[in-house]
Enzyme design. Sequence first.
Site, PDB file in Angstrom:
ATOM      1  N   HIS A  38      -2.890 -52.874 -37.047  1.00 37.83           N
ATOM      2  CA  HIS A  38      -4.024 -53.524 -36.373  1.00 37.83           C
ATOM      3  C   HIS A  38      -3.915 -55.045 -36.392  1.00 37.83           C
ATOM      4  O   HIS A  38      -4.715 -55.731 -35.749  1.00 37.83           O
ATOM      5  CB  HIS A  38      -5.342 -53.133 -37.046  1.00 37.83           C
ATOM      6  CG  HIS A  38      -5.679 -51.683 -36.937  1.00 37.83           C
ATOM      7  ND1 HIS A  38      -5.684 -50.820 -38.017  1.00 37.83           N
ATOM      8  CD2 HIS A  38      -6.015 -50.931 -35.872  1.00 37.83           C
ATOM      9  CE1 HIS A  38      -6.011 -49.614 -37.613  1.00 37.83           C
ATOM     10  NE2 HIS A  38      -6.215 -49.649 -36.320  1.00 37.83           N
ATOM     11  N   SER A  70     -10.970 -43.859 -38.057  1.00 39.20           N
ATOM     12  CA  SER A  70     -10.138 -44.212 -36.897  1.00 39.20           C
ATOM     13  C   SER A  70     -10.973 -44.285 -35.621  1.00 39.20           C
ATOM     14  O   SER A  70     -11.535 -43.283 -35.177  1.00 39.20           O
ATOM     15  CB  SER A  70      -9.021 -43.169 -36.723  1.00 39.20           C
ATOM     16  OG  SER A  70      -8.454 -43.246 -35.434  1.00 39.20           O
ATOM     17  N   HIS A  91      -4.951 -46.173 -39.823  1.00 39.49           N
ATOM     18  CA  HIS A  91      -6.179 -45.471 -40.208  1.00 39.49           C
ATOM     19  C   HIS A  91      -5.905 -43.993 -40.471  1.00 39.49           C
ATOM     20  O   HIS A  91      -6.414 -43.111 -39.770  1.00 39.49           O
ATOM     21  CB  HIS A  91      -7.263 -45.672 -39.141  1.00 39.49           C
ATOM     22  CG  HIS A  91      -7.970 -46.976 -39.287  1.00 39.49           C
ATOM     23  ND1 HIS A  91      -8.671 -47.576 -38.263  1.00 39.49           N
ATOM     24  CD2 HIS A  91      -8.086 -47.816 -40.344  1.00 39.49           C
ATOM     25  CE1 HIS A  91      -9.192 -48.724 -38.700  1.00 39.49           C
ATOM     26  NE2 HIS A  91      -8.842 -48.884 -39.945  1.00 39.49           N
ATOM     27  N   CYS A 110      -4.149 -50.424 -24.310  1.00 35.10           N
ATOM     28  CA  CYS A 110      -2.891 -49.693 -24.407  1.00 35.10           C
ATOM     29  C   CYS A 110      -2.950 -48.450 -23.527  1.00 35.10           C
ATOM     30  O   CYS A 110      -3.895 -47.662 -23.618  1.00 35.10           O
ATOM     31  CB  CYS A 110      -2.664 -49.309 -25.869  1.00 35.10           C
ATOM     32  SG  CYS A 110      -1.281 -48.190 -26.103  1.00 35.10           S
ATOM     33  N   GLU A 143      -8.836 -54.868 -36.043  1.00 37.29           N
ATOM     34  CA  GLU A 143      -8.026 -55.362 -34.917  1.00 37.29           C
ATOM     35  C   GLU A 143      -8.753 -56.489 -34.191  1.00 37.29           C
ATOM     36  O   GLU A 143      -8.159 -57.525 -33.870  1.00 37.29           O
ATOM     37  CB  GLU A 143      -7.729 -54.224 -33.933  1.00 37.29           C
ATOM     38  CG  GLU A 143      -6.920 -54.687 -32.725  1.00 37.29           C
ATOM     39  CD  GLU A 143      -6.832 -53.653 -31.611  1.00 37.29           C
ATOM     40  OE1 GLU A 143      -6.849 -54.066 -30.435  1.00 37.29           O
ATOM     41  OE2 GLU A 143      -6.728 -52.444 -31.900  1.00 37.29           O
ATOM     42  N   SER A 198      -3.217 -42.328 -35.147  1.00 37.05           N
ATOM     43  CA  SER A 198      -2.763 -42.553 -36.527  1.00 37.05           C
ATOM     44  C   SER A 198      -2.509 -41.256 -37.292  1.00 37.05           C
ATOM     45  O   SER A 198      -2.341 -41.278 -38.508  1.00 37.05           O
ATOM     46  CB  SER A 198      -3.806 -43.384 -37.288  1.00 37.05           C
ATOM     47  OG  SER A 198      -3.935 -44.657 -36.713  1.00 37.05           O
TER      48      SER A 198
END
Length: 282
Positions: A72, A216, A40, A188, A124, A260
């Site tokens: 993604h 994003s 993104h 994450c 995603e 990103s």
Amino acid sequence: MEIVLAKRAGFCFGVKRATQMAFEAADKGGLTYTLGPIIHSPQVVQRLEELGVKVLKGLDGISEGTVIIRSHGVTSDELQEAVQKQLEIVDATCPFVKKAQEHVKSLSLAGYDLVVVGDADHPEVQGIVSFANGNVFVVGSGEEASTLPKMKKIGIVAQTTQSFENLQNVVLECLLKAGEIRVFNTICDATAVRQEEAKALAGQVNCMIVIGGYNSANTKRLAEVCKELQPKTYHIETAQDLDSAWFADVNRVGVTAGASTPKWLIDEVIERIKKLDNEKNG
């Protein structure tokens, strides 16, 4: 004016890996595509397009060449279509996203109804959901989870950029919905660490600049987190978006960036802030 850059601003591991793989594929030449934008960041996508990498919405009409799977991930059907068409596949799916896809598949096969914590419109999440065989529900909050039907067994995974608190709230609601639940924490660590770092920085400066694509999700969330502590928080995409008025009576500026955002964009923003400061001080 002091400019403080957050330690973990910019590319996360998955994005760095995907971008590197995309530029390496571009260097080889030939027909090269990405299924959706690789990351993104419109600026990175543009650089790849200049090298001949075309962004596709789907594989209709494509019969040869190399297809790069974005960070993604894509849906299982799209992946299968690329295999059937015998296209060369460069799978740049973030390993953390890949793990979430695998958990959904195994939970589904084990007879669990699936709950995915995240934004249903995000690519995603759409990719993760596609790996389920049975029932699957996408919820964005504990409040949304409270409207779920009763189920025997619930398997839960999260979009990698979700907050741990949001996952926790959904899990608590799901405990009221089923006799058995199984949870995989697929968030994450880089996302949580980046947010905590940004919060700490936002509380120590007079103005906060958050750099990243307007499309994003993790950058938007970073801006939201910072704005809670520092009202003078601005989400920008490039150095051209900066406004000199933001820095009036400001002596300390914090800068962070989404996962990103490439380093060269961050550098450009910092240079522009310095230039605006020099102009202000004549």
